[in-house]
Design a protein around this motif. Structure first.
Motif, mmCIF file in Angstrom:
data_model
loop_
_atom_site.group_PDB
_atom_site.id
_atom_site.type_symbol
_atom_site.label_atom_id
_atom_site.label_comp_id
_atom_site.label_asym_id
_atom_site.label_seq_id
_atom_site.Cartn_x
_atom_site.Cartn_y
_atom_site.Cartn_z
ATOM 1 N N LEU A 1 96.089 58.594 78.479
ATOM 2 C CA LEU A 1 96.672 58.272 77.179
ATOM 3 C C LEU A 1 97.942 59.076 76.928
ATOM 4 O O LEU A 1 98.946 58.546 76.429
ATOM 5 C CB LEU A 1 95.656 58.527 76.061
ATOM 6 C CG LEU A 1 94.403 57.654 76.058
ATOM 7 C CD1 LEU A 1 93.538 57.972 74.854
ATOM 8 C CD2 LEU A 1 94.762 56.180 76.082
ATOM 9 N N SER A 2 97.907 60.351 77.269
ATOM 10 C CA SER A 2 99.088 61.193 77.105
ATOM 11 C C SER A 2 100.240 60.688 77.973
ATOM 12 O O SER A 2 101.398 60.642 77.535
ATOM 13 C CB SER A 2 98.755 62.645 77.470
ATOM 14 O OG SER A 2 99.900 63.466 77.330
ATOM 15 N N HIS A 3 99.929 60.287 79.200
ATOM 16 C CA HIS A 3 100.955 59.759 80.094
ATOM 17 C C HIS A 3 101.558 58.472 79.544
ATOM 18 O O HIS A 3 102.776 58.276 79.577
ATOM 19 C CB HIS A 3 100.371 59.511 81.493
ATOM 20 C CG HIS A 3 100.597 60.637 82.444
ATOM 21 N ND1 HIS A 3 100.221 61.920 82.172
ATOM 22 C CD2 HIS A 3 101.196 60.664 83.668
ATOM 23 C CE1 HIS A 3 100.558 62.703 83.185
ATOM 24 N NE2 HIS A 3 101.159 61.961 84.104
ATOM 25 N N LEU A 4 100.714 57.585 79.042
ATOM 26 C CA LEU A 4 101.208 56.325 78.491
ATOM 27 C C LEU A 4 102.155 56.562 77.317
ATOM 28 O O LEU A 4 103.186 55.904 77.190
ATOM 29 C CB LEU A 4 100.041 55.449 78.040
ATOM 30 C CG LEU A 4 99.277 54.706 79.133
ATOM 31 C CD1 LEU A 4 98.042 54.039 78.535
ATOM 32 C CD2 LEU A 4 100.164 53.660 79.812
ATOM 33 N N ALA A 5 101.804 57.503 76.464
ATOM 34 C CA ALA A 5 102.598 57.743 75.260
ATOM 35 C C ALA A 5 103.854 58.560 75.511
ATOM 36 O O ALA A 5 104.898 58.302 74.911
ATOM 37 C CB ALA A 5 101.740 58.428 74.199
ATOM 38 N N TYR A 6 103.781 59.532 76.418
ATOM 39 C CA TYR A 6 104.870 60.498 76.533
ATOM 40 C C TYR A 6 105.727 60.401 77.790
ATOM 41 O O TYR A 6 106.862 60.871 77.782
ATOM 42 C CB TYR A 6 104.304 61.925 76.425
ATOM 43 C CG TYR A 6 103.703 62.247 75.087
ATOM 44 C CD1 TYR A 6 104.464 62.216 73.929
ATOM 45 C CD2 TYR A 6 102.359 62.591 74.973
ATOM 46 C CE1 TYR A 6 103.910 62.511 72.694
ATOM 47 C CE2 TYR A 6 101.791 62.895 73.749
ATOM 48 C CZ TYR A 6 102.576 62.852 72.608
ATOM 49 O OH TYR A 6 102.026 63.145 71.395
ATOM 50 N N CYS A 7 105.228 59.820 78.868
ATOM 51 C CA CYS A 7 106.054 59.845 80.086
ATOM 52 C C CYS A 7 105.969 58.561 80.901
ATOM 53 O O CYS A 7 106.099 58.583 82.118
ATOM 54 C CB CYS A 7 105.716 61.057 80.952
ATOM 55 S SG CYS A 7 104.039 61.112 81.583
ATOM 56 N N THR A 8 105.756 57.452 80.204
ATOM 57 C CA THR A 8 105.734 56.164 80.887
ATOM 58 C C THR A 8 106.869 55.296 80.371
ATOM 59 O O THR A 8 107.122 55.256 79.159
ATOM 60 C CB THR A 8 104.391 55.440 80.656
ATOM 61 O OG1 THR A 8 103.341 56.220 81.236
ATOM 62 C CG2 THR A 8 104.394 54.063 81.301
ATOM 63 N N GLY A 9 107.552 54.596 81.274
ATOM 64 C CA GLY A 9 108.631 53.703 80.893
ATOM 65 C C GLY A 9 108.284 52.268 81.240
ATOM 66 O O GLY A 9 107.375 52.001 82.035
#
Length: 235
Positions: free
Chosen positions: A186-194
């Motif tokens: 979830l953190s990856h999806l919100a903060y470091c995914t394009g």
């Protein structure tokens, strides 16, 4: 407008309280009544109203939005580009207002990238509230999914993966170096995914993106037409 929405049984979408200047001019022309106050008197502040931007909302008005089931569409990148002000997302959520995410138009947003919008909303929400705990990753993702579905009155059909709902699915690649190491999805999806990491997309079970290629449109033709219009606008 209200009568027509009632007749058709549909909601109403309006860009509201977008800038300080807008609200100031409105109040000057309406006996110091705010735009929200005027719409409330007209019976428009109710469930089914989709209010976009909402950067200039008074504390008491937030309670009214929550009690009437009004949805707010937050467009952080457009608001930042136009220096319109900042939507008090954390306060709205705390009051129980449904908040969704939007991009506004391409003239004030440029890339219309919902992944970027989600990240910006999560970061700006913390900055505005001066609180690192508000608008966490899961909340930002919900705003981008169920928040929008609720705003459109489609939450029984879309917005989440559940039995009986449409199979709207995105496959997101997190195998690249930009996603390593992966501790919290979830953190990856919100903060470091394009958006460039979206490899496949299904809409109601129908595959519309396959290996990053749109299968329902002719991309080369679209690019040719876009360049043609660009040249026409510049000429």
């Amino acid at each position: 407008c209200k009568e027509e929405c009632d007749r058709l049984g549909i909601g109403l979408h309006v860009h509201l309280c977008e800038t300080g200047g807008e609200v100031k001019d409105w109040k000057a022309a309406n006996g110091d009544e705010t735009p929200i106050g005027c719409l409330d008197k007209l019976g428009i502040m109710r469930s089914g109203l989709v209010a976009v931007h909402m950067t200039q909302v008074e504390e008491g008005e937030m309670d009214r939005l929550a009690s009437e089931g009004v949805s707010v569409v937050h467009c952080p990148e457009s608001n930042m580009k136009l220096a319109s002000g900042s939507c008090q997302v954390a306060s709205l959520l705390k009051k129980g207002v449904n908040v969704a995410l939007g991009t506004d138009g391409c003239a004030s947003n440029n890339d219309l990238d919902m992944f970027s919008e989600m990240r910006t909303a999560a970061l700006l929400g913390k900055h505005v509230a001066a609180d690192t705990t508000v608008v966490p990753a899961a909340q930002a993702i919900r705003m981008a999914t169920m928040g929008g579905a609720i705003a459109l009155g489609l939450d029984k059909k879309v917005g989440s993966l559940e039995v009986g709902k449409a199979a709207d699915i995105q496959a997101v690649s997190m195998g690249g170096i930009e996603s390593a190491p992966l501790f919290d999805v979830l953190s990856h999806l919100a903060y470091c995914t394009g958006r460039q990491q979206v490899s496949d997309v299904w809409v109601a079970g129908r595959r519309v993106v396959d290996g990053r290629s749109v299968v329902t449109l002719d991309e080369e033709d679209l690019k040719r037409r876009a360049h043609a219009w660009g040249e026409k606008i510049q000429s």
